[in-house]
Motif scaffolding. Structure first.
Motif, mmCIF file in Angstrom:
data_model
loop_
_atom_site.group_PDB
_atom_site.id
_atom_site.type_symbol
_atom_site.label_atom_id
_atom_site.label_comp_id
_atom_site.label_asym_id
_atom_site.label_seq_id
_atom_site.Cartn_x
_atom_site.Cartn_y
_atom_site.Cartn_z
ATOM 1 N N PHE A 169 0.848 -1.190 0.000
ATOM 2 C CA PHE A 169 0.000 0.000 0.000
ATOM 3 C C PHE A 169 0.880 1.235 0.000
ATOM 4 O O PHE A 169 1.790 1.378 0.827
ATOM 5 C CB PHE A 169 -0.893 0.006 1.247
ATOM 6 C CG PHE A 169 -1.773 1.214 1.380
ATOM 7 C CD1 PHE A 169 -3.020 1.265 0.757
ATOM 8 C CD2 PHE A 169 -1.373 2.311 2.123
ATOM 9 C CE1 PHE A 169 -3.834 2.380 0.885
ATOM 10 C CE2 PHE A 169 -2.175 3.431 2.258
ATOM 11 C CZ PHE A 169 -3.419 3.464 1.629
ATOM 12 N N ARG A 227 -1.527 5.214 -6.449
ATOM 13 C CA ARG A 227 -1.184 4.475 -5.233
ATOM 14 C C ARG A 227 -1.325 2.982 -5.449
ATOM 15 O O ARG A 227 -2.369 2.492 -5.877
ATOM 16 C CB ARG A 227 -2.110 4.922 -4.095
ATOM 17 C CG ARG A 227 -1.803 4.289 -2.751
ATOM 18 C CD ARG A 227 -2.742 4.802 -1.679
ATOM 19 N NE ARG A 227 -4.124 4.424 -1.954
ATOM 20 C CZ ARG A 227 -5.176 4.885 -1.269
ATOM 21 N NH1 ARG A 227 -4.988 5.758 -0.300
ATOM 22 N NH2 ARG A 227 -6.393 4.484 -1.563
ATOM 23 N N ASN A 228 -0.282 2.256 -5.147
ATOM 24 C CA ASN A 228 -0.331 0.802 -5.206
ATOM 25 C C ASN A 228 -1.180 0.273 -4.053
ATOM 26 O O ASN A 228 -1.047 0.727 -2.918
ATOM 27 C CB ASN A 228 1.089 0.251 -5.095
ATOM 28 C CG ASN A 228 1.178 -1.225 -5.410
ATOM 29 O OD1 ASN A 228 0.733 -1.664 -6.458
ATOM 30 N ND2 ASN A 228 1.765 -2.000 -4.512
ATOM 31 N N ASN A 229 -2.055 -0.677 -4.339
ATOM 32 C CA ASN A 229 -2.933 -1.213 -3.301
ATOM 33 C C ASN A 229 -3.183 -2.694 -3.575
ATOM 34 O O ASN A 229 -3.902 -3.051 -4.512
ATOM 35 C CB ASN A 229 -4.261 -0.447 -3.263
ATOM 36 C CG ASN A 229 -5.064 -0.738 -2.007
ATOM 37 O OD1 ASN A 229 -4.904 -1.787 -1.393
ATOM 38 N ND2 ASN A 229 -5.932 0.183 -1.622
ATOM 39 N N VAL A 231 -4.567 -4.907 -1.369
ATOM 40 C CA VAL A 231 -5.411 -5.460 -0.308
ATOM 41 C C VAL A 231 -6.204 -6.664 -0.786
ATOM 42 O O VAL A 231 -6.407 -7.627 -0.018
ATOM 43 C CB VAL A 231 -6.357 -4.367 0.257
ATOM 44 C CG1 VAL A 231 -7.373 -3.903 -0.781
ATOM 45 C CG2 VAL A 231 -7.066 -4.860 1.516
ATOM 46 N N LEU A 246 2.677 -1.176 4.590
ATOM 47 C CA LEU A 246 1.869 -0.022 4.222
ATOM 48 C C LEU A 246 2.731 1.217 4.390
ATOM 49 O O LEU A 246 3.331 1.435 5.446
ATOM 50 C CB LEU A 246 0.616 0.084 5.089
ATOM 51 C CG LEU A 246 -0.532 -0.890 4.772
ATOM 52 C CD1 LEU A 246 -0.222 -2.288 5.298
ATOM 53 C CD2 LEU A 246 -1.852 -0.390 5.357
ATOM 54 N N THR A 253 -4.217 6.049 6.711
ATOM 55 C CA THR A 253 -3.293 4.912 6.797
ATOM 56 C C THR A 253 -3.845 3.822 7.707
ATOM 57 O O THR A 253 -3.844 2.635 7.353
ATOM 58 C CB THR A 253 -1.918 5.365 7.317
ATOM 59 O OG1 THR A 253 -1.386 6.359 6.440
ATOM 60 C CG2 THR A 253 -0.953 4.188 7.396
ATOM 61 N N TRP A 256 -6.839 1.945 6.333
ATOM 62 C CA TRP A 256 -6.453 0.911 5.375
ATOM 63 C C TRP A 256 -5.752 -0.253 6.061
ATOM 64 O O TRP A 256 -5.897 -1.415 5.647
ATOM 65 C CB TRP A 256 -5.582 1.509 4.274
ATOM 66 C CG TRP A 256 -6.404 2.115 3.183
ATOM 67 C CD1 TRP A 256 -6.620 3.437 2.941
ATOM 68 C CD2 TRP A 256 -7.145 1.403 2.204
ATOM 69 N NE1 TRP A 256 -7.461 3.588 1.869
ATOM 70 C CE2 TRP A 256 -7.798 2.352 1.391
ATOM 71 C CE3 TRP A 256 -7.337 0.047 1.920
ATOM 72 C CZ2 TRP A 256 -8.613 2.000 0.318
ATOM 73 C CZ3 TRP A 256 -8.149 -0.319 0.849
ATOM 74 C CH2 TRP A 256 -8.780 0.653 0.069
ATOM 75 N N PHE A 260 -6.709 -4.129 5.528
ATOM 76 C CA PHE A 260 -5.767 -5.211 5.211
ATOM 77 C C PHE A 260 -5.888 -6.325 6.238
ATOM 78 O O PHE A 260 -5.870 -7.515 5.894
ATOM 79 C CB PHE A 260 -4.329 -4.669 5.187
ATOM 80 C CG PHE A 260 -3.880 -4.171 3.836
ATOM 81 C CD1 PHE A 260 -3.070 -4.948 3.026
ATOM 82 C CD2 PHE A 260 -4.278 -2.922 3.371
ATOM 83 C CE1 PHE A 260 -2.647 -4.491 1.785
ATOM 84 C CE2 PHE A 260 -3.866 -2.451 2.135
ATOM 85 C CZ PHE A 260 -3.048 -3.248 1.333
ATOM 86 N N LEU A 272 -11.614 -0.615 -3.582
ATOM 87 C CA LEU A 272 -10.427 0.202 -3.767
ATOM 88 C C LEU A 272 -10.804 1.651 -4.041
ATOM 89 O O LEU A 272 -11.903 1.941 -4.514
ATOM 90 C CB LEU A 272 -9.581 -0.340 -4.924
ATOM 91 C CG LEU A 272 -9.108 -1.786 -4.787
ATOM 92 C CD1 LEU A 272 -8.209 -2.157 -5.957
ATOM 93 C CD2 LEU A 272 -8.383 -2.016 -3.467
ATOM 94 N N ASP A 276 -6.394 3.660 -7.650
ATOM 95 C CA ASP A 276 -5.463 2.685 -7.096
ATOM 96 C C ASP A 276 -5.002 1.718 -8.184
ATOM 97 O O ASP A 276 -5.728 1.447 -9.157
ATOM 98 C CB ASP A 276 -6.120 1.903 -5.960
ATOM 99 C CG ASP A 276 -6.136 2.678 -4.648
ATOM 100 O OD1 ASP A 276 -5.553 3.780 -4.605
ATOM 101 O OD2 ASP A 276 -6.734 2.189 -3.676
ATOM 102 N N ASN A 278 -2.380 -1.971 -9.174
ATOM 103 C CA ASN A 278 -1.659 -3.164 -8.700
ATOM 104 C C ASN A 278 -0.962 -3.877 -9.860
ATOM 105 O O ASN A 278 -0.641 -5.063 -9.780
ATOM 106 C CB ASN A 278 -2.604 -4.134 -7.976
ATOM 107 C CG ASN A 278 -3.698 -4.681 -8.896
ATOM 108 O OD1 ASN A 278 -3.779 -4.347 -10.079
ATOM 109 N ND2 ASN A 278 -4.560 -5.526 -8.351
#
Length: 297
Positions: A169, A227-229, A231, A246, A253, A256, A260, A272, A276, A278
């Motif tokens: 994250f 933003r990489n996510n 989850v 994260l 923060t 999230w 997770f 998401l 976001d 991935n």
């Protein structure tokens, strides 16, 4: 699976940093990383301040790791690195090979940060021989690649000696430079920047001509625009990943982190946020989002 809070990449005021780590002490995080990793001019907190935070977090039951600078540009930076390496209490995340050498000389184990270039089994073996105990996988590498490298017989034989950590994250750290692009955006020289990064607690966005946010400027560091996510990709990490990191943001923060935690413990898929991504985890362009979870190994 364990969850970690990476070092704060952005420049925040001291009071905000201290408030963040008070919340971290009460959070679901298992591991907390502390320290300035981007720019030595950011002096809101000194090593003594981080040590005080580290003691408080350890008393709250957290594993604490001190993170080192990624770019060392002066003798003063090297002296500060030595002080971190000689703290005598907490393990370090090495973000520069110089830190690895100092720690090896002292016989101390370390976490290899994502800025340490490790893309094959031979390099991984070398880091392990130098004392690596946890490996933060380079952010642009995929689950398939990770699975392949961990399946190498020589690595399988050593797998019990180290943990694998993935940045699950946050905006992806892509590059570092001797130039400060945030200062440049203010038409200021790096040596007289006025610490303008503090006006951008989430970094300064960069858009292309079509209006797409492609990068985030953070002093000498360039991050991804999106933003990489991961989850909803946690099921595919079973058997591969020990720790999911994260990266701290000014807001949300801990919200999230709870998501997770719920996704891992109870298999709850999460909605998401717009934008976001991935893609790298799925071995496609990093800017893409594939919202189909990978199956277990």
């Amino acid at each position: 699976m364990k969850f970690s809070l990476g070092p704060i990449l952005y420049y925040w005021e001291k009071a905000k940093v201290e408030a963040f780590y008070r919340d971290a002490a009460e959070s679901e995080a298992d591991v907390v990383y502390l320290g300035e990793t981007v720019c030595s001019k950011r002096r809101e907190l000194k090593l003594s301040d981080y040590m005080k935070l580290a003691h408080n977090l350890r008393e709250a039951g957290k594993e604490v790791v001190l993170s080192t600078m990624t770019l060392l540009e002066s003798p003063a930076d090297l002296r500060e690195l030595r002080r971190y390496c000689e703290n005598g209490e907490f393990h370090l995340e090495a973000n520069d090979v110089g830190a690895i050498e100092l720690l090896r000389a002292q016989g101390l184990g370390f976490v290899a940060g994502s800025a340490i270039n490790c893309y094959n089994a031979q390099t991984l073996q070398r880091l392990l021989s130098l004392g690596m105990r946890r490996w933060l996988v380079p952010v642009e590498l995929s689950r398939d690649w990770l699975s392949q490298i961990l399946s190498v017989p020589e690595i399988q034989a050593l797998r019990h000696t180290f943990e694998v950590e993935v940045l699950g994250f946050g905006h992806l750290p892509l590059a570092w430079s001797a130039r400060c692009f945030t200062a440049r955006s203010y038409n200021k020289p790096k040596d007289d920047c006025g610490l303008c990064c503090i006006h951008h607690p989430e970094g300064r966005p960069v858009h292309n001509l079509e209006g797409l946010r492609v990068f985030t400027l953070n002093g000498v560091q360039t991050l991804s625009g999106s933003r990489n996510n991961l989850v909803n990709d946690l099921p595919g990490m079973t058997g591969l990943v020990d720790v999911v990191r994260l990266s701290p943001e000014p807001e949300s923060t801990f919200e999230w982190l709870r998501k997770f935690y719920a996704a891992d413990r109870w298999g709850r898929r999460q909605a998401l946020a717009p934008g976001d991504i991935n893609g790298y985890w799925h071995k496609v362009e990093g800017i893409r989002l594939l919202d189909e979870p990978l199956g277990e190994l």
